[in-house]
Design a protein around this motif. Structure first.
Motif, PDB file in Angstrom:
ATOM      1  N   THR A 260       0.804  -1.231   0.000  1.00  0.00           N
ATOM      2  CA  THR A 260       0.000   0.000   0.000  1.00  0.00           C
ATOM      3  C   THR A 260       0.836   1.279   0.000  1.00  0.00           C
ATOM      4  O   THR A 260       0.297   2.377  -0.023  1.00  0.00           O
ATOM      5  N   GLY A 261       2.161   1.134   0.084  1.00  0.00           N
ATOM      6  CA  GLY A 261       3.004   2.323   0.204  1.00  0.00           C
ATOM      7  C   GLY A 261       3.529   2.502   1.613  1.00  0.00           C
ATOM      8  O   GLY A 261       4.358   3.377   1.856  1.00  0.00           O
ATOM      9  N   ALA A 262       3.063   1.675   2.539  1.00  0.00           N
ATOM     10  CA  ALA A 262       3.598   1.662   3.902  1.00  0.00           C
ATOM     11  C   ALA A 262       3.993   0.220   4.206  1.00  0.00           C
ATOM     12  O   ALA A 262       3.348  -0.462   4.992  1.00  0.00           O
ATOM     13  N   PRO A 263       5.062  -0.259   3.545  1.00  0.00           N
ATOM     14  CA  PRO A 263       5.383  -1.695   3.639  1.00  0.00           C
ATOM     15  C   PRO A 263       5.813  -2.120   5.031  1.00  0.00           C
ATOM     16  O   PRO A 263       6.413  -1.334   5.766  1.00  0.00           O
ATOM     17  N   ASP A 264       5.496  -3.387   5.363  1.00  0.00           N
ATOM     18  CA  ASP A 264       6.021  -3.978   6.591  1.00  0.00           C
ATOM     19  C   ASP A 264       7.301  -4.734   6.229  1.00  0.00           C
ATOM     20  O   ASP A 264       7.914  -4.433   5.213  1.00  0.00           O
ATOM     21  N   ASN A 265       7.686  -5.694   7.025  1.00  0.00           N
ATOM     22  CA  ASN A 265       8.934  -6.435   6.822  1.00  0.00           C
ATOM     23  C   ASN A 265      10.152  -5.521   6.873  1.00  0.00           C
ATOM     24  O   ASN A 265      11.119  -5.720   6.131  1.00  0.00           O
ATOM     25  N   GLY A 266      10.082  -4.521   7.737  1.00  0.00           N
ATOM     26  CA  GLY A 266      11.237  -3.664   7.969  1.00  0.00           C
ATOM     27  C   GLY A 266      11.701  -2.951   6.709  1.00  0.00           C
ATOM     28  O   GLY A 266      10.926  -2.644   5.814  1.00  0.00           O
ATOM     29  N   TYR A 267      13.019  -2.717   6.669  1.00  0.00           N
ATOM     30  CA  TYR A 267      13.552  -1.948   5.552  1.00  0.00           C
ATOM     31  C   TYR A 267      13.627  -2.778   4.268  1.00  0.00           C
ATOM     32  O   TYR A 267      13.763  -2.234   3.187  1.00  0.00           O
ATOM     33  N   GLU A 268      13.547  -4.115   4.396  1.00  0.00           N
ATOM     34  CA  GLU A 268      13.492  -4.930   3.171  1.00  0.00           C
ATOM     35  C   GLU A 268      12.179  -4.661   2.439  1.00  0.00           C
ATOM     36  O   GLU A 268      12.115  -4.695   1.218  1.00  0.00           O
ATOM     37  N   GLY A 269      11.128  -4.372   3.211  1.00  0.00           N
ATOM     38  CA  GLY A 269       9.849  -4.013   2.610  1.00  0.00           C
ATOM     39  C   GLY A 269       9.967  -2.723   1.814  1.00  0.00           C
ATOM     40  O   GLY A 269       9.462  -2.612   0.694  1.00  0.00           O
ATOM     41  N   LEU A 270      10.669  -1.740   2.387  1.00  0.00           N
ATOM     42  CA  LEU A 270      10.860  -0.474   1.669  1.00  0.00           C
ATOM     43  C   LEU A 270      11.628  -0.704   0.369  1.00  0.00           C
ATOM     44  O   LEU A 270      11.316  -0.139  -0.677  1.00  0.00           O
ATOM     45  N   ARG A 271      12.643  -1.564   0.440  1.00  0.00           N
ATOM     46  CA  ARG A 271      13.478  -1.806  -0.744  1.00  0.00           C
ATOM     47  C   ARG A 271      12.699  -2.519  -1.850  1.00  0.00           C
ATOM     48  O   ARG A 271      12.905  -2.246  -3.024  1.00  0.00           O
ATOM     49  N   SER A 272      11.789  -3.436  -1.452  1.00  0.00           N
ATOM     50  CA  SER A 272      11.160  -4.293  -2.462  1.00  0.00           C
ATOM     51  C   SER A 272       9.828  -3.748  -2.983  1.00  0.00           C
ATOM     52  O   SER A 272       9.665  -3.559  -4.180  1.00  0.00           O
ATOM     53  N   THR A 273       8.880  -3.503  -2.098  1.00  0.00           N
ATOM     54  CA  THR A 273       7.581  -3.000  -2.571  1.00  0.00           C
ATOM     55  C   THR A 273       7.373  -1.528  -2.215  1.00  0.00           C
ATOM     56  O   THR A 273       6.301  -0.992  -2.436  1.00  0.00           O
TER      57      THR A 273
END
Lengths: 313, 542
Positions: free
Chosen positions: B49-62
């Protein structure tokens, strides 16, 4: 027979309620809750408390339990606290994925186990018995996740013959390429039922062979094939009971095997739910698996009773 | 298919045709379509949704693939630490009269994937999503992420169609760095899907270089090139980027070696030499990303209350040996920044592996062979960014023993460690441990140092889990927060970092180099000195 079946089904109700209560209490013994895992540690307390209220975690445990039970009875499995998806959707998709490997593994395991066990008993003490029994013991003793890793190392990383992980896109396999994804997990999962069924069948057949009715049948002039039918008839009920349990275990999804093969089944769903403290997912998954387990055992009981009338008492 | 795989196929001769037959459809076909398949370490697909979970890996991937922030990371260079650059804002400035007021000029001509326009209304709508509980688009999970990473936002307003202002609760010179973690989603798509963030997650719309085109629950997410991306230099060369969650390192390794994926995050360190031997590429990026033991300084009876003991254990860490054990997927850490960087400063203590000095310091503090220090460290067997914690910690246990530290481990699962991190070190959740071994997010800028060590950020209200309070350090952070001169911010940050190194609230052990393994077909990747990476220049070559 019908009364027997109804009685068995009624027994299942307190078992399922007990399981659900046990799970609900057990997960609260683990440190933290879903909010602790879901949001970064420095998130403002107000936001964390709002989330806890939204998930109903600010209520006393018994209210949380009865609210959940009430929803379940109305067919509402709730929403995952982690990804806002309906639990039922993820759960039944995962169960279907697990069934894709568990059912073939159970069929292969049961068939091979029965054949190996019967042959080992008939050739008791011979080199065939030694070989078949060794295979069965290996099936029971080797950690199946280790076997999975070894199979991947040989057939995927080594020779590049089969996929190392994951399920092929498209759900139910209809092409050879999709089937290749099943081969290693099914082979790995079939080891345990093959081993335990084989050991049980061997012991049962040996016991039956030592009973007086076997020489009596021979004495009456019955050929070996006819005697074998009688032996299988007597050995089948305990093997069926064990198979019911084994299939239940397999449908529960082996967390370790599914982890090795990155299989999106009920085992990895439960693992994720435990690590995330995702109570709606975990509670629903365990309840449904318990229901399947109980149902399978009822079916086995009924089949046993059908084969052996003494069981109906 | 990778070079290593080709070599193996030749080696096994007659098996090759069988292998090719069975693997048809698994390996990337040699067509013009550019597809990159990556195995992530995440256990699930990060929220889209633009506020990814899974820490910073979430930011990097989705996150940074589908979305942009007002401020972006510049990941185009491998030879210097990643810094920030304009994103959806072309420029920003602090109000001359009010240091808490930041003005952002928005980028003209940017469209979301659904064709709607990004402007001040869309920007404010997104800020309300994260910071205004009364707005209909407020999303508590996304808000928790944003408010945790950017806690300083006080209010915001539209100035004109392409200008907004954000007011912070206190002056903070590093505020633009924090804004890299706030991403902007399409208000039009949110309305189109009925105002539901879970529906939006299945059909998301951002302004990023990739758009989501397929989502298989817990299996994969497919991103495709956004031909209309606003930055022509960053229009992806790839047609499609497919991301697979694959938490088990051996599974990732097998997937790479069997040709199911082209790129894996964090290969097992002991597999690195064999992968290199088979022709796979191993990339690393050197940047501040500490894997420490954070000491519990809330325990007033702890021997670590004495700075000499804290320094002693830092002098008894064989950082080079540990890096070597890990086949150099890590490098020694002597602070949270690296020597040679402007922010490292001039600490008095340069922690080499010096057991004699360690024992001297312990003797000064009243400890010796007959009075050794018992300590318990909380560790995990796995977890995001934890590298290979069991052998690493056993190596350290053995090393520090020779100086006078007897280490025991309290092994917990990853979730329990996150819970402990959220609470005070003396809470029941921490099981009375003396230190916690948690790999902490990348710390490439001064705001991260403030996050972990500032005296007002004590757990459970902040990330200073150690409960380390140093007035001189805090005074420098206060001073740099109000500074408007970047050079002064760096100078003050370096002074603060020198205090941090000398006062040693953590045992600084290694920096994670974020190893990746990929086939030789993967070309164009620039391994930025950052946790985050840019997939747009990557292409596949047969």
């Amino acid at each position: 027979m019908i009364a027997f079946a109804i009685r068995r089904i009624l027994y299942a109700i307190p078992i399922l309620i007990g399981v659900s209560l046990f799970v609900f209490i057990l997960i609260r013994l683990v440190p933290g809750d879903v909010v602790d895992i879901l949001i970064p540690p420095e998130a403002p307390r107000r936001v964390a408390e709002d989330l806890r209220a939204r998930f109903g975690l600010d209520q006393p445990v018994y209210i949380q339990y009865f609210t959940w039970l009430q929803r379940i009875l109305m067919g509402d499995f709730g929403i995952s606290a982690f990804n806002n998806r309906p639990v039922a959707l993820d759960l039944f998709v995962s169960l279907g994925n697990t069934a894709l490997i568990a059912v073939p593994a159970a069929i292969i395991g049961f068939t091979l186990g029965s054949i190996l066990g019967t042959l080992a008993a008939f050739f008791r003490g011979s080199w065939l018995d030694t070989i078949f029994s060794s295979i069965a013991i290996a099936g029971v003793s080797l950690p199946h996740y280790w076997v999975g890793i070894v199979l991947v190392a040989i057939f995927s990383a080594g020779y590049n013959l089969l996929p190392a992980q994951g399920m092929a896109p498209g759900g139910f396999p209809t092409t050879w390429q999709q089937v290749t994804h099943l081969i290693l997990p099914v082979a790995t999962l079939s080891l345990i039922p093959m081993g335990v069924i084989s050991r049980l069948v061997r012991a049962n057949v040996l016991e039956i062979l030592s009973q007086e009715f076997v020489p009596a049948l021979h004495g009456k002039g019955l050929l070996n094939r006819g005697v074998l039918v009688h032996i299988i008839h007597n050995a089948a009920p305990p093997a069926l009971a064990l198979m019911g349990l084994q299939l239940g275990y397999l449908l529960g999804g082996s967390i370790l095997v599914e982890a090795v093969f990155n299989w999106p089944g009920s085992g990895t769903l439960m693992q994720l739910a435990i690590f995330r403290r995702d109570i709606p997912v975990l509670s629903a998954t365990i309840l449904v698996l318990a229901a399947i387990f109980v149902l399978l055992n009822i079916l086995v009981d009924i089949m046993q009773a059908y084969i052996d009338p003494r069981m109906r008492r | 298919m990778g070079k290593g795989i080709s070599l193996r196929v030749r080696k096994f001769g007659i098996l090759s045709s069988t292998a090719m037959f069975f693997s048809a459809g698994l390996a990337l076909p040699a067509t013009a379509e550019q597809v990159l398949r990556i195995a992530m370490t995440a256990s699930d697909i990060p929220i889209t949704t633009g506020a990814p979970d899974n820490g910073y890996e979430g930011l990097r991937s989705t996150g940074y693939t589908i979305y942009d922030g007002l401020v972006s990371w510049d990941l185009s260079r491998a030879d210097e630490l990643a810094d920030i650059r304009p994103g959806l804002a072309t420029s920003w400035r602090q109000d001359e009269d009010d240091a808490t007021r930041w003005i952002f000029e928005l980028r003209e001509g940017v469209q979301f994937h659904d064709g709607s326009t990004f402007d001040a209304d869309a920007a404010i709508w997104n800020l309300e999503r994260y910071y205004d509980p009364d707005s209909p688009q407020y999303e508590d999970q996304g808000a928790a992420q944003a408010q945790a990473r950017v806690p300083l936002v006080d209010s915001f307003e539209k100035i004109d169609d392409m200008t907004i202002a954000i007011n912070t609760t206190r002056p903070a010179s590093y505020f633009p760095y924090m804004l890299t973690y706030v991403l902007f989603s399409s208000p039009a798509r949110f309305e189109e899907v009925g105002g539901s963030w879970s529906a939006f997650a299945e059909n998301p719309s951002g302004t990023g270089p990739f758009r989501l085109t397929d989502f298989q629950t817990r299996q994969s997410v497919e991103l495709s090139r956004n031909e209309d991306y606003w930055d022509p230099e960053r229009v992806p060369k790839l047609d499609r980027l497919i991301l697979y969650p694959m938490p088990e390192s051996t599974t990732r390794l097998a997937a790479l070696r069997s040709g199911q994926v082209d790129w894996i995050e964090v290969p097992p360190p002991d597999a690195v030499p064999s992968l290199e031997g088979l022709g796979f590429q191993i990339t690393t990026s050197s940047y501040p990303h500490v894997w420490p033991w954070a000491l519990n300084l809330q325990d007033q009876d702890s021997p670590f209350q004495d700075v000499r003991v804290r320094q002693a254990i830092n002098y008894c860490i064989d950082r080079e040996g540990l890096s070597s054990l890990l086949n150099n997927v890590a490098e020694p850490s002597y602070g949270i920044f690296k020597p040679g960087e402007d922010l490292f400063g001039e600490p008095e203590n340069r922690y080499s592996f010096d057991p004699d000095k360690s024992r001297e310091l312990l003797a000064e503090a009243g400890y010796g062979p007959d009075d050794r220090i018992d300590m318990t460290v909380m560790i995990t067997a796995s977890g995001s960014g934890q590298m290979t914690p069991i052998p690493m910690n056993e190596f350290l246990q053995d090393t520090v023993s020779q100086c006078g530290f007897d280490v025991e481990f309290e092994q917990v699962e990853w979730g329990s460690m996150l819970v402990a991190l959220r609470n005070e070190p003396m809470s029941d959740m921490a099981f009375g441990v003396d230190a916690m071994n948690m790999s902490l997010p990348p710390s490439t800028d001064v705001s991260q140092m403030a996050l972990y060590f500032y005296g007002q950020n004590l757990a459970p209200n902040g990330r200073n889990w150690s409960h380390w309070v140093n007035e001189d350090f805090d005074a420098l952070i206060d001073e740099l927060e109000v500074s408007r001169d970047p050079e002064e911010v760096t100078r003050l940050g370096a002074e603060a970092h020198a205090i941090l190194v000398d006062d040693a609230p953590w045992v600084f052990i290694v920096h994670d180099l974020n190893a990746r393994a990929m086939t030789s077909s993967v070309q164009g990747f620039v391994s930025a000195q950052s946790w985050f990476q840019d997939f747009t220049p990557v292409y596949m070559e047969d």
